[in-house]
Scaffold this motif. Structure first.
Motif, PDB file in Angstrom:
ATOM      1  N   ARG A   5       0.836  -1.380   0.061  1.00 21.17           N
ATOM      2  CA  ARG A   5       0.046  -0.032  -0.033  1.00 21.17           C
ATOM      3  C   ARG A   5       0.844   1.466   0.207  1.00 21.17           C
ATOM      4  N   CYS A   6       0.459   2.216  -0.782  1.00 18.56           N
ATOM      5  CA  CYS A   6       1.002   3.646  -0.602  1.00 18.56           C
ATOM      6  C   CYS A   6       0.743   4.136   0.688  1.00 18.56           C
ATOM      7  N   LEU A   7       1.740   4.761   1.167  1.00 18.28           N
ATOM      8  CA  LEU A   7       1.667   5.218   2.657  1.00 18.28           C
ATOM      9  C   LEU A   7       1.950   6.861   2.496  1.00 18.28           C
ATOM     10  N   GLY A   8       1.785   7.623   1.286  1.00 14.52           N
ATOM     11  CA  GLY A   8       2.380   8.786   1.217  1.00 14.52           C
ATOM     12  C   GLY A   8       1.407   9.791   2.190  1.00 14.52           C
ATOM     13  N   GLY A   9       0.003   9.391   2.296  1.00 14.54           N
ATOM     14  CA  GLY A   9      -0.980  10.188   3.163  1.00 14.54           C
ATOM     15  C   GLY A   9      -1.525   9.371   4.168  1.00 14.54           C
ATOM     16  N   ARG A  31      15.223  16.542  -8.533  1.00 14.25           N
ATOM     17  CA  ARG A  31      15.383  17.406  -7.407  1.00 14.25           C
ATOM     18  C   ARG A  31      14.057  18.659  -6.846  1.00 14.25           C
ATOM     19  N   ARG A  32      13.020  17.802  -7.035  1.00 14.19           N
ATOM     20  CA  ARG A  32      11.768  18.433  -6.580  1.00 14.19           C
ATOM     21  C   ARG A  32      11.345  17.997  -5.422  1.00 14.19           C
ATOM     22  N   ASP A  33      10.890  19.047  -4.606  1.00 12.85           N
ATOM     23  CA  ASP A  33      10.524  18.671  -3.181  1.00 12.85           C
ATOM     24  C   ASP A  33       9.273  18.192  -2.962  1.00 12.85           C
ATOM     25  N   GLY A  34       9.018  17.207  -1.858  1.00 11.20           N
ATOM     26  CA  GLY A  34       7.737  16.960  -1.487  1.00 11.20           C
ATOM     27  C   GLY A  34       6.950  15.843  -2.631  1.00 11.20           C
ATOM     28  N   VAL A  35       7.658  15.062  -3.327  1.00 12.82           N
ATOM     29  CA  VAL A  35       7.069  14.612  -4.566  1.00 12.82           C
ATOM     30  C   VAL A  35       7.141  13.125  -4.219  1.00 12.82           C
ATOM     31  N   LEU A  36       7.960  12.524  -3.454  1.00 12.67           N
ATOM     32  CA  LEU A  36       8.312  11.087  -3.063  1.00 12.67           C
ATOM     33  C   LEU A  36       7.016  10.493  -2.415  1.00 12.67           C
ATOM     34  N   GLU A  37       6.649   9.429  -2.842  1.00 11.34           N
ATOM     35  CA  GLU A  37       5.573   8.338  -2.237  1.00 11.34           C
ATOM     36  C   GLU A  37       6.293   7.285  -1.646  1.00 11.34           C
ATOM     37  N   LEU A  38       5.747   6.861  -0.660  1.00 12.95           N
ATOM     38  CA  LEU A  38       6.408   5.710   0.301  1.00 12.95           C
ATOM     39  C   LEU A  38       5.263   4.659  -0.163  1.00 12.95           C
ATOM     40  N   HIS A  39       5.684   3.504  -0.783  1.00 11.73           N
ATOM     41  CA  HIS A  39       5.119   2.352  -0.921  1.00 11.73           C
ATOM     42  C   HIS A  39       5.690   1.300  -0.098  1.00 11.73           C
ATOM     43  N   ALA A  40       4.882   0.589   0.988  1.00 17.40           N
ATOM     44  CA  ALA A  40       5.371  -0.341   2.029  1.00 17.40           C
ATOM     45  C   ALA A  40       4.974  -1.867   1.436  1.00 17.40           C
ATOM     46  N   GLN A  41       6.182  -2.524   1.581  1.00 11.96           N
ATOM     47  CA  GLN A  41       5.866  -3.857   1.393  1.00 11.96           C
ATOM     48  C   GLN A  41       5.911  -4.755   2.714  1.00 11.96           C
ATOM     49  N   ALA A  42       6.808  -4.206   3.638  1.00  9.78           N
ATOM     50  CA  ALA A  42       6.874  -4.711   5.023  1.00  9.78           C
ATOM     51  C   ALA A  42       7.019  -3.821   6.066  1.00  9.78           C
ATOM     52  N   SER A  43       6.336  -3.732   6.980  1.00 14.81           N
ATOM     53  CA  SER A  43       6.341  -2.713   8.204  1.00 14.81           C
ATOM     54  C   SER A  43       6.296  -3.099   9.457  1.00 14.81           C
ATOM     55  N   ASP A  44       6.854  -2.543  10.716  1.00 19.75           N
ATOM     56  CA  ASP A  44       6.710  -2.826  11.801  1.00 19.75           C
ATOM     57  C   ASP A  44       5.909  -1.838  12.378  1.00 19.75           C
ATOM     58  N   VAL A  45       5.890  -1.979  13.771  1.00 18.18           N
ATOM     59  CA  VAL A  45       5.186  -0.646  14.338  1.00 18.18           C
ATOM     60  C   VAL A  45       5.849   0.765  14.403  1.00 18.18           C
ATOM     61  N   ARG A  46       7.078   0.662  14.226  1.00 19.66           N
ATOM     62  CA  ARG A  46       7.781   1.798  14.171  1.00 19.66           C
ATOM     63  C   ARG A  46       8.163   2.289  12.727  1.00 19.66           C
ATOM     64  N   VAL A  48       8.634   1.543   8.188  1.00 19.27           N
ATOM     65  CA  VAL A  48       8.391   0.655   7.011  1.00 19.27           C
ATOM     66  C   VAL A  48      10.170   0.142   6.739  1.00 19.27           C
ATOM     67  N   ARG A  49       9.856  -1.397   6.681  1.00 11.70           N
ATOM     68  CA  ARG A  49      10.833  -2.103   6.778  1.00 11.70           C
ATOM     69  C   ARG A  49      11.639  -2.454   5.170  1.00 11.70           C
ATOM     70  N   GLU A  50      10.532  -2.757   4.423  1.00  8.65           N
ATOM     71  CA  GLU A  50      10.875  -3.101   3.049  1.00  8.65           C
ATOM     72  C   GLU A  50       9.773  -2.170   2.269  1.00  8.65           C
ATOM     73  N   GLY A  51      10.388  -1.811   1.029  1.00 12.06           N
ATOM     74  CA  GLY A  51       9.341  -1.258   0.129  1.00 12.06           C
ATOM     75  C   GLY A  51      10.104  -0.223  -0.795  1.00 12.06           C
ATOM     76  N   SER A  52       9.358   0.925  -1.036  1.00 11.00           N
ATOM     77  CA  SER A  52      10.144   1.765  -2.137  1.00 11.00           C
ATOM     78  C   SER A  52       9.665   3.257  -1.948  1.00 11.00           C
ATOM     79  N   LEU A  53      10.402   4.065  -2.420  1.00 10.12           N
ATOM     80  CA  LEU A  53      10.046   5.256  -2.705  1.00 10.12           C
ATOM     81  C   LEU A  53      10.169   5.861  -3.880  1.00 10.12           C
ATOM     82  N   ARG A  54       8.923   6.346  -4.487  1.00 12.24           N
ATOM     83  CA  ARG A  54       8.721   6.585  -6.011  1.00 12.24           C
ATOM     84  C   ARG A  54       8.321   8.183  -6.037  1.00 12.24           C
TER      85      ARG A  54
END
Length: 79
Positions: A5-9, A31-46, A48-54
């Protein structure tokens, strides 16, 4: 675990802090600010452990492994 899931918001406990930090990052490729989106494949309570930033602007994708984002754009071969 956040299965792809995408966790950007996101408002999920544990992923909130990381999603908020992502908004402070600049895409190393375009070099643009604020445009990265976090896509988590595995996370814990603290974090995202595995995933990607797009990048939503240029589409470049950066891996996240063991909670560490790999933000080197076009790194030299020895790295």
């Amino acid at each position: 675990m956040a299965g792809g899931r995408c966790l950007g918001g996101a408002r999920r406990a544990g992923a909130i802090v990381k999603a908020e930090l992502v908004r402070e990052l600049r895409c190393p490729a375009c070099r643009r600010d604020g445009v990265l989106e976090l896509h988590a494949q595995a996370s814990d309570v603290r974090e995202v452990r595995e995933g990607s930033l797009r990048c939503g602007a240029c589409g470049t994708e950066f891996g996240v492994h063991r909670g560490v984002p790999e933000l080197l754009h076009d790194p030299p071969e020895h790295i």
